[in-house]
Design an enzyme around this catalytic site. Structure first.
Site, PDB file in Angstrom:
ATOM      1  N   ASN A 127       1.156   4.297   1.548  1.00 50.66           N
ATOM      2  CA  ASN A 127       1.730   4.960   2.730  1.00 50.66           C
ATOM      3  C   ASN A 127       2.858   4.137   3.348  1.00 50.66           C
ATOM      4  O   ASN A 127       3.809   4.695   3.892  1.00 50.66           O
ATOM      5  CB  ASN A 127       0.651   5.215   3.794  1.00 50.66           C
ATOM      6  CG  ASN A 127      -0.295   6.320   3.405  1.00 50.66           C
ATOM      7  OD1 ASN A 127       0.034   7.169   2.561  1.00 50.66           O
ATOM      8  ND2 ASN A 127      -1.475   6.325   3.999  1.00 50.66           N
ATOM      9  N   HIS A 143      -9.930   6.494   1.425  1.00 54.05           N
ATOM     10  CA  HIS A 143      -9.142   5.785   2.445  1.00 54.05           C
ATOM     11  C   HIS A 143      -9.023   6.535   3.769  1.00 54.05           C
ATOM     12  O   HIS A 143      -9.333   6.006   4.845  1.00 54.05           O
ATOM     13  CB  HIS A 143      -7.718   5.531   1.926  1.00 54.05           C
ATOM     14  CG  HIS A 143      -7.633   4.900   0.584  1.00 54.05           C
ATOM     15  ND1 HIS A 143      -7.803   3.560   0.387  1.00 54.05           N
ATOM     16  CD2 HIS A 143      -7.391   5.434  -0.651  1.00 54.05           C
ATOM     17  CE1 HIS A 143      -7.647   3.268  -0.903  1.00 54.05           C
ATOM     18  NE2 HIS A 143      -7.407   4.399  -1.540  1.00 54.05           N
ATOM     19  N   GLU A 145       0.865  -1.193   0.000  1.00 55.68           N
ATOM     20  CA  GLU A 145       0.000   0.000   0.000  1.00 55.68           C
ATOM     21  C   GLU A 145       0.898   1.237   0.000  1.00 55.68           C
ATOM     22  O   GLU A 145       1.987   1.226   0.592  1.00 55.68           O
ATOM     23  CB  GLU A 145      -0.893  -0.076   1.258  1.00 55.68           C
ATOM     24  CG  GLU A 145      -1.885   1.063   1.422  1.00 55.68           C
ATOM     25  CD  GLU A 145      -1.275   2.301   2.003  1.00 55.68           C
ATOM     26  OE1 GLU A 145      -1.695   3.406   1.625  1.00 55.68           O
ATOM     27  OE2 GLU A 145      -0.339   2.186   2.812  1.00 55.68           O
TER      28      GLU A 145
HETATM   29  C1  BDR Z   1      -3.170   6.154   0.825  1.00 60.26           C
HETATM   30  O1  BDR Z   1      -2.160   6.659  -0.022  1.00 60.26           O
HETATM   31  C2  BDR Z   1      -2.472   7.962  -0.403  1.00 60.26           C
HETATM   32  O2  BDR Z   1      -2.416   8.094  -1.789  1.00 60.26           O
HETATM   33  C3  BDR Z   1      -3.849   8.282   0.130  1.00 60.26           C
HETATM   34  O3  BDR Z   1      -3.895   9.638   0.558  1.00 60.26           O
HETATM   35  C4  BDR Z   1      -4.018   7.330   1.264  1.00 60.26           C
HETATM   36  O4  BDR Z   1      -3.480   7.874   2.458  1.00 60.26           O
HETATM   37  C5  BDR Z   1      -3.937   5.062   0.099  1.00 60.26           C
HETATM   38  O5  BDR Z   1      -3.064   4.041  -0.264  1.00 60.26           O
HETATM   39 CA    CA Z   2      -2.975  10.264   2.705  1.00 60.19          CA
END
Ligand code: BDR
Ligand code: CA
Length: 307
Positions: free
Chosen positions: A164, A235, A162
């Protein structure tokens, strides 16, 4: 009211999460800190300050780390636009940034109200890792630590990771290894919060908030290839909603470790639901009451729109 400190990288869904926090009668936002992520720190900070003024907030906004602990900055301009809010340009902010660095702001704010503040991180976990390194006692001072990040089934930036977590795997590892419990609101959960056509109809009647910000942002965000099926996943608002009403979420305790070495799997949140209880470090969100979630969001946005 529950006190909440939000560390973010606005970012379209970050912007929508801030509106939820500000508009919720359950929450008292005590500050906003910024980190480089979706776009460069200069833009995430500028966006946070503009959003703060646009929503009518009155709390410190503190700039944090522009780069991950170890790696080069990774951005997501394809999802959020080159300046972070799609094509939306909000008015110049009148407020000024806090003079304190985000890391010091986080430490000082938590120290001043032990046991009272939910720390919610919805960007890469760089500021959180730096705060933990500088003042490990923050683990005792938070009321709870909630992140939007990770997943136990799939990634979004690549099959394993993912965004972050992938953006700063070493920072995320510091956060997950700290002696607090991380509430992980990952993709498995947030993909249940889709701003589809029916949801977007609920935003009609929000006046300029809808026409100037929500609709153009969602049009841009929703046009991304990964979202064209069921509408974009909002998200970051899910992590804020967890603080407002954890009853909307099912969570399962687990051991979560962040892969930092893998050639193809760096940033993966390796989640072991079968690990013994004494090594659990996370409550992993699995199921969302999406009707209830959108009710919260719509009510909060109505409050923001009403000023
Ligand atoms: C997360 O990554 C960012 O692009 C979004 O703001 C969210 O925090 C989703 O993967
Ligand atoms: Ca974010």
């Amino acid at each position: 009211m529950k006190k909440i400190l939000i560390d973010c990288d606005p970012g379209i869904d970050d912007a929508l999460a801030l509106a939820l926090a500000h508009g919720s009668p359950e929450l008292d936002v005590v500050g906003v800190t910024t980190v480089g992520g979706n776009v460069e720190l200069e833009h995430t900070t500028d966006n946070a300050l503009r959003l703060h003024d646009y929503y009518g907030m009155d709390v410190p906004v503190a700039r944090g780390a522009g780069r991950p602990l170890v790696r080069e900055l990774r951005t997501a301009g394809d999802v959020h636009g080159n300046t972070g809010l799609g094509g939306v340009v909000l008015p110049e902010p009148k407020s000024e940034l806090s003079g304190r660095h985000a890391v010091d702001f986080i430490i000082d704010t938590l120290a001043a109200a032990p046991g009272e503040i939910s720390l919610v991180a919805v960007g890469p976990l760089t500021n959180i890792a730096l705060a933990l390194r500088k003042e490990p006692r923050i683990v005792e001072w938070v009321r709870e630590f909630v992140i939007m990040g990770g997943s136990y089934t799939r990634g979004n930036t690549n099959p394993a990771a993912e965004f972050n977590i992938l953006a700063d795997p070493e920072g995320a590892a510091v956060a997950f290894n700290a002696s607090w419990r991380t509430v992980m609101i990952g993709l498995d959960l947030t993909y249940q919060a889709r701003a589809n056509a029916a949801v977007r109809e609920r935003f009609a009647g929000l006046g300029r908030l809808e026409s100037e910000l929500i609709t153009p942002c969602l049009d841009f965000y929703g046009s991304h290839i990964s979202y064209q099926d069921e509408g974009p996943a909002i998200h970051d608002a899910c992590a804020v909603a967890y603080v407002i009403d954890p009853g909307l979420f099912e969570t399962v305790p687990a051991r979560v470790d962040v892969e930092t070495q893998g050639r193809f799997t760096s940033g993966m949140t390796v989640t072991d639901f079968r690990a013994p209880a004494d090594v659990h470090n996370a409550d992993v969100a699995t199921t969302l009451d999406s009707e209830g979630f959108w009710d919260l969001v719509t009510d909060a946005y109505r409050n923001v729109a009403a000023g």
